[in-house]
Structure formats: C-alpha cells, structure tokens
Design an enzyme around this catalytic site. Structure first.
Site, PDB file in Angstrom:
ATOM      1  N   TYR A 139       0.833  -1.200   0.000  1.00 28.70           N
ATOM      2  CA  TYR A 139       0.000   0.000   0.000  1.00 28.70           C
ATOM      3  C   TYR A 139       0.873   1.258   0.000  1.00 28.70           C
ATOM      4  CZ  TYR A 139      -4.067  -2.918   1.113  1.00 28.70           C
ATOM      5  OH  TYR A 139      -5.075  -3.856   1.090  1.00 28.70           O
ATOM      6  N   PHE A 152     -20.449   2.255  -5.852  1.00 30.73           N
ATOM      7  CA  PHE A 152     -21.818   2.167  -6.342  1.00 30.73           C
ATOM      8  C   PHE A 152     -22.757   3.054  -5.541  1.00 30.73           C
ATOM      9  CE2 PHE A 152     -21.510  -1.175  -3.143  1.00 30.73           C
ATOM     10  CZ  PHE A 152     -22.645  -0.974  -2.382  1.00 30.73           C
TER      11      PHE A 152
END
Length: 305
Positions: free
Chosen positions: A52, A226
């Site tokens: 990361y 979404f």
C-alpha cells in the site's frame, strides 16, 4: 461499536475495520485526524499491506500517531504480504523480509495479524510453515490468515501449518455477491449458480474463520463506488429509503447489509474522510430485518430462484 472475535483467536475487535491503503496520500495531520476519529467511534482494527503506497501508508500511519507502546496497545494491526512487482511470492525469505519491513515502517515490535495477500501459484506450503513458525516464536506476529484464498488453498496450507488461520479477506459488497449468489441458486443452470470460490462462505463458517469484506462500497474489480452512483438507481433508492427510515447514511446502510449476515463478517472500509467514517460506524447500531436484507440484495439486480 459492537465487538467480534476474530476466528479462534483471543482478539476482540470492532466489527468494522479501517483499511489504510490510501493513507499514503495524507499529511501527518490528516492521517492523525482519521485515526483519532476511528478510535473515537470504536474502530480499533487497522488493515495494512506492504504494497500500500509502496510501504508509505504504513509509515504515514505510524508517524501520524507518534507510535509508542502506550499507543500501540490500544489498537490491533494487520498487514499483508506476498504481492510483488509482476508476481506473487510466498517464499520463506520474502515473508520474513516483508514482515521485518512492515515492523520497521509501523514502528512496532509485533503484528497482530499477518495475511498472505493473493494466492501464489508456486506456493510451497512447507516454506510458508517455516516462515510462520519463525515469526510466531520470535513474537513478531501473533496470528495468521489469508486473503482471496479458496477453501482448498487454505486446506493445503493447513496441512503444514502449526498455526491456525483466523481470517480470510475477500471482496464483498451489495454489488459484488458471488459467494452469496451460488448458495441461493443451487442446482440451477444460470450464471448466479456458478460456484466461483469453492463455497468459501460456508467453509469459513464451518471452520470459524472470520471473513473480512474488502471494497464494501465498490462494484466490479474496484471499478468505483456504487453508493450514490447514478448507474445503479435501484440499489441506491433502496439504500436511501432504508437509511432515512433508520436515521443513517446510505453508506452506513451498505455496511449494515454486510453486518446483518450471521457469518459475523468484518467490513474493511477505506475512507480517509473522518466524517464519513463517523457516519459509516453507525452501521454497527443498525438492525436489518430478514426482508430488508433481501430487499437490498434484490435491488442490486439479483434474482431469487
């Protein structure tokens, strides 16, 4: 926030975790604000990985809180290893080197949970077992798990490991439900009946492995959120309807949907916005009925057989 027990371990942690993948993009002050807010709302489990930010996310995290023993004991830290540039690597040498790197970047003497990130096609489980044994005996890692593994891959590892595997981190959201779809569409000929993960959800429940849901707000393979996305009007309308009735945000409702599953799944949220994290944490207080859970599932475009 409600607590859950991770697998068969003695770790009791907040049922919502904070994923720190994007923390490398924050200043020290910004990162400190996020971490402080997380702890304030009961999010005491922080998920990292050696890749990361090229390792920068772990560094920013430790620097932001001026890591020291008194701070360290208030949180549970998880990191992952195994992904390299262009290939996966579960060799003993790489696992040990990766953990030492994470320990240094996180400025700590131990990792609470170490996960193998994505399956290595060339895995030699004997080497994984050697690495885990050394890490456990040295006190560098307390517990172990995997990420994105299917049951037979886990069974292969367990044949050689002395240590239990307590976690499997898998993609799950309202808009990404293959592990649920297959269980509903048994003995059917259509696509939702396809078993893509060797019944990993049921396997995890049978073996008391905690599933951690990554990308709980994403659709596809990290194609975007979404929630609030006009491409998905039906699911957003249902989330908003239920969110308004329960006094929370639609994002909190998306997390409450995951938490409602009896497998005690732990969502890993990746927001670096303190207010949004506060809002999402309220999902821990939401109780969805069975019908409400199914209503959300159906609004995402799924059908029942």
């Amino acid at each position: 926030m409600k607590k859950i027990k991770l697998g068969n371990s003695d770790l009791e942690v907040g049922e919502i975790a904070l994923g720190c993948m994007r923390m490398n993009k924050l200043s020290k002050k910004e990162a400190a604000n996020v971490i402080e807010k997380a702890v304030d709302v009961g999010v005491d489990f922080f998920d990292h990985a050696d890749i990361y930010g090229g390792g920068k996310s772990e560094e920013v995290f430790a620097d932001a809180i001026d890591m020291n023993p008194s701070v360290r004991e208030k949180m549970t830290l998880q990191t992952k290893c195994g992904i390299r540039d262009g290939f996966f690597d579960f060799s003993r040498e790489h696992i040990l080197e990766s953990v030492d790197g994470s320990l240094k970047r996180l400025n700590t003497d131990y990792i609470d949970v170490l996960l193998l990130h994505r399956p290595d096609a060339l895995v030699e489980p004997e080497e994984v077992a050697e690495a885990f044994s050394e890490l456990k005996k040295s006190g560098k890692v307390r517990y172990f798990g995997v990420s994105n593994h299917n049951p037979m891959q886990i069974e292969l590892l367990k044949k050689y490991l002395e240590e239990d595997l307590i976690v499997n981190q898998l993609q799950l959201s309202v808009m990404h439900t293959p592990m649920i779809d297959a269980g509903l569409n048994v003995n059917m000929r259509h696509d939702p009946a396809t078993v893509r993960d060797t019944s990993v959800l049921d396997y995890s429940r049978l073996n008391n492995m905690t599933i951690q849901a990554w990308s709980p707000f994403q659709y596809g393979m990290i194609q975007g959120p979404f929630v609030g996305n006009e491409q998905f009007p039906e699911v957003n309308a249902k989330l908003q309807e239920l969110a308004e009735s329960k006094g929370v945000t639609d994002s909190a409702m998306a997390i409450a949907w995951i938490l409602r599953h009896p497998a005690n799944i732990q969502p890993v949220v990746g927001t670096m916005n303190p207010q949004r994290l506060t809002d999402v944490a309220k999902a821990s207080d939401i109780e969805l009925t069975r019908q409400e859970w199914y209503d959300i599932y159906l609004s995402a475009g799924n059908e029942l057989p």
